[in-house]
Design an enzyme around this catalytic site. Structure first.
Site, mmCIF file in Angstrom:
data_model
loop_
_atom_site.group_PDB
_atom_site.id
_atom_site.type_symbol
_atom_site.label_atom_id
_atom_site.label_comp_id
_atom_site.label_asym_id
_atom_site.label_seq_id
_atom_site.Cartn_x
_atom_site.Cartn_y
_atom_site.Cartn_z
ATOM 1 C CE LYS A 1 -4.517 0.731 1.945
ATOM 2 N NZ LYS A 1 -5.498 0.307 2.946
ATOM 3 C CD GLU B 1 -18.592 -3.267 8.889
ATOM 4 O OE1 GLU B 1 -18.650 -4.312 8.206
ATOM 5 O OE2 GLU B 1 -17.809 -2.334 8.626
ATOM 6 N NE ARG C 1 -21.922 -5.045 4.424
ATOM 7 C CZ ARG C 1 -20.951 -5.110 3.530
ATOM 8 N NH1 ARG C 1 -19.752 -5.434 3.901
ATOM 9 N NH2 ARG C 1 -21.171 -4.798 2.278
HETATM 10 C C1 LIG Z 1 -18.673 -2.490 5.116
HETATM 11 C C2 LIG Z 1 -17.503 -1.542 5.169
HETATM 12 N N1 LIG Z 1 -16.872 -1.345 6.347
HETATM 13 C C3 LIG Z 1 -15.840 -0.475 6.423
HETATM 14 C C4 LIG Z 1 -15.426 0.223 5.313
HETATM 15 C C5 LIG Z 1 -14.319 1.254 5.426
HETATM 16 N N2 LIG Z 1 -13.165 0.892 4.594
HETATM 17 C C6 LIG Z 1 -12.939 1.468 3.436
HETATM 18 S S1 LIG Z 1 -11.613 0.868 2.669
HETATM 19 C C7 LIG Z 1 -11.263 -0.158 3.994
HETATM 20 C C8 LIG Z 1 -10.069 -1.040 3.993
HETATM 21 C C9 LIG Z 1 -10.095 -1.939 2.787
HETATM 22 O O1 LIG Z 1 -8.984 -2.814 2.851
HETATM 23 P P1 LIG Z 1 -8.668 -3.688 1.573
HETATM 24 O O2 LIG Z 1 -9.892 -4.338 1.086
HETATM 25 O O3 LIG Z 1 -7.534 -4.553 1.954
HETATM 26 O O4 LIG Z 1 -8.237 -2.632 0.450
HETATM 27 P P2 LIG Z 1 -6.909 -1.731 0.416
HETATM 28 O O5 LIG Z 1 -7.319 -0.367 0.938
HETATM 29 O O6 LIG Z 1 -5.876 -2.396 1.277
HETATM 30 O O7 LIG Z 1 -6.504 -1.696 -1.024
HETATM 31 C C10 LIG Z 1 -12.243 -0.031 4.948
HETATM 32 C C11 LIG Z 1 -12.260 -0.785 6.224
HETATM 33 C C12 LIG Z 1 -16.128 -0.011 4.109
HETATM 34 N N3 LIG Z 1 -15.809 0.660 2.972
HETATM 35 N N4 LIG Z 1 -17.134 -0.889 4.061
HETATM 36 MG MG LIG Z 2 -5.542 -4.315 1.860
#
Ligand SMILES: Cc1ncc(C[n+]2csc(CCOP(=O)(O)OP(=O)(O)O)c2C)c(N)n1
Ligand SMILES: [Mg+2]
Ligand SMILES: CC(=O)[C@@H](O)[C@H](O)COP(=O)(O)O
Length: 633
Positions: free
Chosen positions: A282, A358, A386
């Site tokens: 990242k 969640e 959710r």
């Molecule tokens: C249901 C839900 N909970 C929390 C979030 C907040 N959120 C946005 S991006 C993220 C992290 C995503 O991690 P990953 O899928 O590994 O993608 P990366 O950012 O590492 O590319 C979170 C927790 C969300 N978008 N949806």
């Molecule tokens: Mg990730």
């Protein structure tokens, strides 16, 4: 001329040389850093997606082949490569490019919902549709390691693994993080896959040696690489994905475009569901992001951010944690954004990060409460949607003392329609026994949080807005649970009872001033606890010509609706005007711009009420506007 300027769409990518592609990747990183540092947004995730996105668009043919991005926050590169480089400066601005996929922007965009862990379900459905319609199209689903910790992703994998003939390629973008390092058994398994040096080295060795025998080499390598349980099991514990019956390709260096393209072509050739496990960093290519401990610049955090609602909550929870050893905290992969990091530092054993899960968070909280603890679940308001069933029937049905703290409630703005916290004060109204509080300022966050954690036989909820916390508005009186914030200057007619809910109490005070300038007598109250409706509020309403409610929540089934119902149930005939967010999906823009757009400002509300009161048409006070669910102006 920059290579990026020669890319009008994915087809142009297929004509570029390796050198041009390397230059293009560098140019894209420069554009991301320069632009996103200015506009705000998800710099870290998108820096990690440059090579994967290039490979996706070179191996597959979007939009014939459908690309589905989980959460969608990592699609800036996709936008740059699909004809939107010229508009990229407008990212997340009102009227500009969305920070997420947008069907209105491009035929290459499909899923606009920014809630995580949905991509594989969309992909499952799409692939089934193309199979039924006999359309020779691939579906490519990009999901992060964080997205994979969400339950929906496993519901989808369970189905996909059984459908051997779906033309579906799943790319797991494994950077080891959500915001913070990804947690749980899945994370450990992915780590074992990506960090098994023997497997990669031996594969490279085979590839190099076999590569020297042109006639035998490549096919032989393919056979070896494609071998199911032999080479890999011996060299790297496969387990999970392959035991599910899914083809697994990887781990692949997610910043080696050529290797990614080879893996995607390999996956494409299977003709059935395949997982390609790409390992990325990242923030890759931008040391400040790569070295950022908190979240690798998941979101650009403005320098010297003013004290926010989240900070007030965070500090107060630590104080409560010291005096209440039964209080525990739960986060769904958002420890810092929801203000639980300080509590985790102080009480690591009493803080649980469950991943982007969640539903599990809420029912696990019910279990913790049944086990004698008092959980505080920190979520963004929109993500509670959710876990509604879990709140209703796992927490409330069993009268569990769980406190939910919903951050980013109300209009959040620049993360678009699916991020606005405009649903919670509607859906929570139907939960029997649940008590809902909407603090108007920092002091009330402290006050109401302490009141909430004292309730051990029902769910309690606090909800507050995004951004800088408002100045404290002291009450001039307290009637029951109700704070009276303003009484008329004299014993002027009791024209308007203004009910300012949560962050809209400040707006209500502004409205009151404007109405008094027109000679109306206005009383402003803040219910503090908006559910159940305070009987004192119903009693008070009977003395006024008009009751006005203002809330940072959708109008449908919101607090205004419930207060109107309580007036009717008590036989109080005072008409009520409810102002809130129109029940629409809102376009992205800054919070203030959206509030202006929907008329949820002091000036607009005051204008509406003045117009209504001076219409001299007593019916006007009783009849809602025939326009139905018009915007709240
Ligand atoms: C249901 C839900 N909970 C929390 C979030 C907040 N959120 C946005 S991006 C993220 C992290 C995503 O991690 P990953 O899928 O590994 O993608 P990366 O950012 O590492 O590319 C979170 C927790 C969300 N978008 N949806
Ligand atoms: Mg990730
Ligand atoms: C993509 C996602 O769900 C979050 O990263 C979201 O962007 C939260 O933004 P704020 O934390 O700025 O409200």
């Amino acid at each position: 001329m920059r290579v990026l300027e020669t890319v009008g769409g994915p087809a142009d990518l297929k004509k570029l040389t390796d050198q041009q592609l390397a230059d293009l990747a560098a140019e894209i990183r420069d554009v991301l850093v320069e632009t996103v540092s200015r506009t705000g947004g998800h710099l870290g995730p998108n820096l990690g997606m440059v090579e994967i996105t290039l490979a996706m668009h070179r191996v597959f043919d979007s939009p014939r082949d459908r690309l589905v991005f989980d959460t969608g926050h990592q699609t800036y590169v996709h936008k740059l490569l699909t004809g939107r480089a010229g508009q990229f400066d407008s990212l997340r601005q009102q009227g500009g490019l969305s920070g997420y996929p947008s069907q209105a922007e491009s035929e290459h965009d499909l899923v606009e919902n920014s809630h995580a862990s949905t991509a594989l379900s969309y992909a499952d459905g799409l692939a089934k549709a193309y199979r039924l319609r006999k359309e020779d199209r691939y579906v490519v689903a990009l999901i992060g390691d964080g997205g994979l910790t969400g339950g929906m992703a496993w519901e989808a994998l369970n189905n996909i693994a059984a459908a051997k003939d779906l033309k579906l390629v799943i790319i797991v973008n494994d950077n080891g993080r959500s915001y913070s390092p990804t947690v749980g058994g899945l994370a450990t398994h992915l780590t074992s896959l990506r960090t098994n040096p023997r497997y990669e080295k031996i594969l490279d060795l085979i590839k190099k040696n076999l590569g020297r025998t042109p006639y035998v080499g490549p096919p032989m390598y393919e056979v070896l690489h494609g071998v199911k349980k032999g080479l890999k099991d011996m060299l790297a514990p496969q387990g999970m994905f392959e035991d599910l019956g899914l083809k697994y390709v990887g781990p692949v260096d997610g910043h080696d475009r050529q290797a990614l393209e080879d893996a995607l072509r390999n996956a494409k050739s299977f003709g059935g569901p395949v997982i390609v496990h790409a390992v990325t960093q990242k923030g890759f290519g931008y040391p400040a992001a790569e070295q950022d401990e908190e979240d690798n610049f998941h979101q650009i955090r403005p320098a010297n951010k003013p004290r926010g609602w989240t900070d007030v909550f965070s500090d107060e929870l630590v104080k409560i944690g010291h005096r209440r050893p039964d209080v525990v905290a739960i986060t769904a992969a958002m420890l810092h954004p929801t203000g639980l990091a300080a509590f985790a530092d102080e009480f690591p054993d009493r803080t649980f990060d469950v991943g982007i899960a969640e539903q599990h968070a809420v029912t696990s909280a019910a279990g913790l409460a049944m086990g004698g603890m008092h959980p505080v679940v920190g979520l963004y308001a929109t993500f509670l949607n959710r876990a509604f069933d879990q709140l209703l029937l796992d927490v409330a049905l069993h009268k569990c003392g769980v406190t939910f703290v919903l951050d980013r409630a109300g209009v959040t703005g620049d993360d678009g329609a699916s991020h606005n916290g405009m649903w919670d004060m509607s859906i929570l109204q139907v939960v029997p026994g649940l008590r809902l509080a909407a603090p108007r300022d920092g002091k009330r966050v402290q006050e109401l949080l302490n009141e909430a954690v004292e309730v051990d036989d029902a769910p309690t909820v606090l909800r507050f807005a995004k951004g800088e916390v408002f100045e404290d508005i002291e009450a001039v009186d307290r009637i029951g649970q109700l704070d009276v914030l303003k009484r008329p200057a004299s014993d002027a007619a009791k024209d308007v009872l203004l009910v300012g809910i949560g962050s809209m109490a400040a707006t209500a005070m502004d409205v009151a001033q404007r109405l008094e300038a027109h000679g109306f007598g206005v009383t402003v109250v803040d219910p503090r606890w908006v559910k159940p409706v305070d009987p004192k509020l119903v009693e008070l309403a009977a003395d006024f010509t008009l009751v006005v409610t203002i809330e940072d929540n959708g109008r449908a089934g919101g607090c205004g609706t419930m207060i109107a119902q309580a007036l009717r149930d008590a036989g109080v005939r005072t008409p009520l005007r409810d102002f809130g967010i129109p029940q629409q999906f809102l376009e992205h823009a800054k919070r203030a711009a959206v509030l202006q757009e929907i008329g949820l400002t002091g000036q607009e509300v005051a204008r509406e009420i003045t117009e209504q009161l001076t219409r001299h048409d007593s019916d006007a006070l009783n009849q809602p506007d025939p326009a139905g669910d018009r915007p709240s102006t």
